[in-house]
Design a protein around this motif. Sequence first.
Motif, PDB file in Angstrom:
ATOM      1  N   GLU A 216      56.282 -15.309  36.530  1.00  0.00           N
ATOM      2  CA  GLU A 216      55.733 -16.066  35.411  1.00  0.00           C
ATOM      3  C   GLU A 216      56.266 -17.483  35.415  1.00  0.00           C
ATOM      4  OE1 GLU A 216      57.943 -15.428  31.327  1.00  0.00           O
ATOM      5  OE2 GLU A 216      57.516 -13.444  32.197  1.00  0.00           O
ATOM      6  N   TRP A 217      55.491 -18.385  34.789  1.00  0.00           N
ATOM      7  CA  TRP A 217      55.835 -19.802  34.758  1.00  0.00           C
ATOM      8  C   TRP A 217      55.214 -20.452  33.515  1.00  0.00           C
ATOM      9  CZ3 TRP A 217      52.936 -17.191  38.294  1.00  0.00           C
ATOM     10  CH2 TRP A 217      51.558 -17.415  38.297  1.00  0.00           C
ATOM     11  N   GLY A 218      55.740 -21.599  33.123  1.00  0.00           N
ATOM     12  CA  GLY A 218      55.336 -22.232  31.871  1.00  0.00           C
ATOM     13  C   GLY A 218      54.268 -23.282  32.014  1.00  0.00           C
ATOM     14  N   LEU A 219      53.118 -22.909  32.601  1.00  0.00           N
ATOM     15  CA  LEU A 219      51.978 -23.814  32.721  1.00  0.00           C
ATOM     16  C   LEU A 219      50.726 -23.113  32.209  1.00  0.00           C
ATOM     17  CD1 LEU A 219      52.475 -25.323  36.313  1.00  0.00           C
ATOM     18  CD2 LEU A 219      53.141 -26.334  34.128  1.00  0.00           C
ATOM     19  N   GLU A 220      49.734 -23.914  31.816  1.00  0.00           N
ATOM     20  CA  GLU A 220      48.461 -23.345  31.399  1.00  0.00           C
ATOM     21  C   GLU A 220      47.751 -22.721  32.597  1.00  0.00           C
ATOM     22  OE1 GLU A 220      47.696 -27.327  33.065  1.00  0.00           O
ATOM     23  OE2 GLU A 220      49.158 -26.494  31.640  1.00  0.00           O
ATOM     24  N   THR A 221      46.809 -21.842  32.335  1.00  0.00           N
ATOM     25  CA  THR A 221      46.076 -21.199  33.422  1.00  0.00           C
ATOM     26  C   THR A 221      45.029 -22.152  33.979  1.00  0.00           C
ATOM     27  OG1 THR A 221      44.260 -20.266  32.114  1.00  0.00           O
ATOM     28  CG2 THR A 221      46.310 -18.994  32.210  1.00  0.00           C
ATOM     29  N   ARG A 222      44.645 -21.906  35.211  1.00  0.00           N
ATOM     30  CA  ARG A 222      43.582 -22.692  35.832  1.00  0.00           C
ATOM     31  C   ARG A 222      42.237 -22.457  35.154  1.00  0.00           C
ATOM     32  NH1 ARG A 222      44.444 -26.844  39.649  1.00  0.00           N
ATOM     33  NH2 ARG A 222      46.350 -26.362  40.784  1.00  0.00           N
ATOM     34  N   SER A 223      42.098 -21.307  34.536  1.00  0.00           N
ATOM     35  CA  SER A 223      40.818 -20.972  33.915  1.00  0.00           C
ATOM     36  C   SER A 223      40.715 -21.469  32.479  1.00  0.00           C
ATOM     37  CB  SER A 223      40.580 -19.456  33.963  1.00  0.00           C
ATOM     38  OG  SER A 223      41.638 -18.759  33.334  1.00  0.00           O
ATOM     39  N   GLY A 224      41.741 -22.188  31.995  1.00  0.00           N
ATOM     40  CA  GLY A 224      41.599 -22.875  30.717  1.00  0.00           C
ATOM     41  C   GLY A 224      42.362 -22.311  29.544  1.00  0.00           C
ATOM     42  N   HIS A 225      43.257 -21.341  29.752  1.00  0.00           N
ATOM     43  CA  HIS A 225      44.055 -20.803  28.648  1.00  0.00           C
ATOM     44  C   HIS A 225      45.344 -21.599  28.521  1.00  0.00           C
ATOM     45  CE1 HIS A 225      41.368 -17.378  28.380  1.00  0.00           C
ATOM     46  NE2 HIS A 225      41.522 -17.174  29.675  1.00  0.00           N
ATOM     47  N   GLY A 226      45.621 -22.074  27.335  1.00  0.00           N
ATOM     48  CA  GLY A 226      46.874 -22.785  27.116  1.00  0.00           C
ATOM     49  C   GLY A 226      46.661 -24.248  26.806  1.00  0.00           C
ATOM     50  N   GLY A 227      47.658 -25.057  27.156  1.00  0.00           N
ATOM     51  CA  GLY A 227      47.579 -26.479  26.887  1.00  0.00           C
ATOM     52  C   GLY A 227      48.568 -26.939  25.840  1.00  0.00           C
ATOM     53  N   ASN A 228      49.612 -26.144  25.552  1.00  0.00           N
ATOM     54  CA  ASN A 228      50.645 -26.561  24.604  1.00  0.00           C
ATOM     55  C   ASN A 228      52.011 -26.135  25.127  1.00  0.00           C
ATOM     56  OD1 ASN A 228      51.277 -23.777  23.641  1.00  0.00           O
ATOM     57  ND2 ASN A 228      49.194 -23.878  22.827  1.00  0.00           N
ATOM     58  N   GLU A 229      53.052 -26.453  24.362  1.00  0.00           N
ATOM     59  CA  GLU A 229      54.410 -26.201  24.843  1.00  0.00           C
ATOM     60  C   GLU A 229      54.780 -24.723  24.866  1.00  0.00           C
ATOM     61  OE1 GLU A 229      54.709 -27.004  20.381  1.00  0.00           O
ATOM     62  OE2 GLU A 229      53.556 -27.715  22.115  1.00  0.00           O
ATOM     63  N   HIS A 230      53.974 -23.868  24.239  1.00  0.00           N
ATOM     64  CA  HIS A 230      54.281 -22.435  24.188  1.00  0.00           C
ATOM     65  C   HIS A 230      53.608 -21.637  25.301  1.00  0.00           C
ATOM     66  CE1 HIS A 230      56.176 -23.092  20.337  1.00  0.00           C
ATOM     67  NE2 HIS A 230      55.061 -23.611  19.850  1.00  0.00           N
ATOM     68  N   VAL A 231      52.764 -22.270  26.088  1.00  0.00           N
ATOM     69  CA  VAL A 231      51.948 -21.536  27.046  1.00  0.00           C
ATOM     70  C   VAL A 231      52.801 -20.939  28.157  1.00  0.00           C
ATOM     71  CG1 VAL A 231      51.486 -23.542  28.507  1.00  0.00           C
ATOM     72  CG2 VAL A 231      49.848 -21.662  28.439  1.00  0.00           C
ATOM     73  N   LYS A 232      52.407 -19.739  28.572  1.00  0.00           N
ATOM     74  CA  LYS A 232      53.025 -19.065  29.711  1.00  0.00           C
ATOM     75  C   LYS A 232      51.937 -18.355  30.493  1.00  0.00           C
ATOM     76  CE  LYS A 232      57.547 -18.209  27.548  1.00  0.00           C
ATOM     77  NZ  LYS A 232      58.535 -17.179  27.166  1.00  0.00           N
ATOM     78  N   THR A 233      52.082 -18.365  31.802  1.00  0.00           N
ATOM     79  CA  THR A 233      51.140 -17.691  32.687  1.00  0.00           C
ATOM     80  C   THR A 233      51.936 -16.826  33.659  1.00  0.00           C
ATOM     81  OG1 THR A 233      49.599 -19.557  32.551  1.00  0.00           O
ATOM     82  CG2 THR A 233      49.279 -18.023  34.370  1.00  0.00           C
ATOM     83  N   GLY A 234      51.366 -15.709  34.074  1.00  0.00           N
ATOM     84  CA  GLY A 234      52.069 -14.855  35.013  1.00  0.00           C
ATOM     85  C   GLY A 234      51.131 -13.960  35.794  1.00  0.00           C
TER      86      GLY A 234
END
Length: 258
Positions: free
Chosen positions: A74-92
């Motif tokens: 897991e890492w603290g970036l938004e997904t390539r498919s468009g989920h996220g975009g704030n300081e709380h986002v996590k992807t894994g």
Amino acid sequence: MSDNLLADMLYKSSMKNFGSDEHMQIAGLLKDAKKNVIDTQSAIEIRHLLNNDPHAIERGLNFIQRPKLPVWYEWGLETRSGHGGNEHVKTGCLVAPHDFDENLMLAVTGWSTDGVDARHAFAVALFDTETMSQVSKIARSRRNSTAEASLSRIMNCIEVTMPPGFNDEIDILTGSDPFAKERSYRDATAEIPFLLTIMLLEQTKGGLSGTRAENVTHQALSPSPKKGRIRECFDNARKRKNYFSIPNWKGSSPVWYR
């Protein structure tokens, strides 16, 4: 379990989900998985590498090893498919060996946009070491390649499927929206080039290094990386004598990376 880990948030949400049985299967894999957290700055650099020189990754796909047990990254970036975009986002991504095919791996992508609730894609990505080895061998014979072409070839290593239970569940949740499954396919596949890059850097001298604490490995790029370390490592692979066969895949591999 830690509420700060996306893996644990996703485990809890899967355990509470009373939809298809596949949620429980994902929860079981997450519980047993070796967990890795990629440093955010390192994740940014890895994404930059992937965006600007995917040919270096394509040439080294044959170094990626199929895990014997489930592994979570897991890492603290938004997904390539468009989920996220704030300081709380996590992807894994959860990676696990296929039960019956010794060359095949499956991956489930999850994310959280608020640091509280987590979701995962309804579709599952599949990729195998034989196909990646063949693509890698051909890539090393190319002197030049555009980033777009390299990413397309990496994506063409990936198959995507939707388990029957998730297929029924998504129809119920969306009223059989014809675009819902396409969005899920994108969710399932868009992070795979990034995941493959992480798995490759684990095998690369001067790539990712980790420290383990409380059953979690925190990974970061080496503090003083050698310029061109990845490409130089892969250039050495030309000295190897490898023999590959092309597996007989059925179906198509949609290119949804952006």
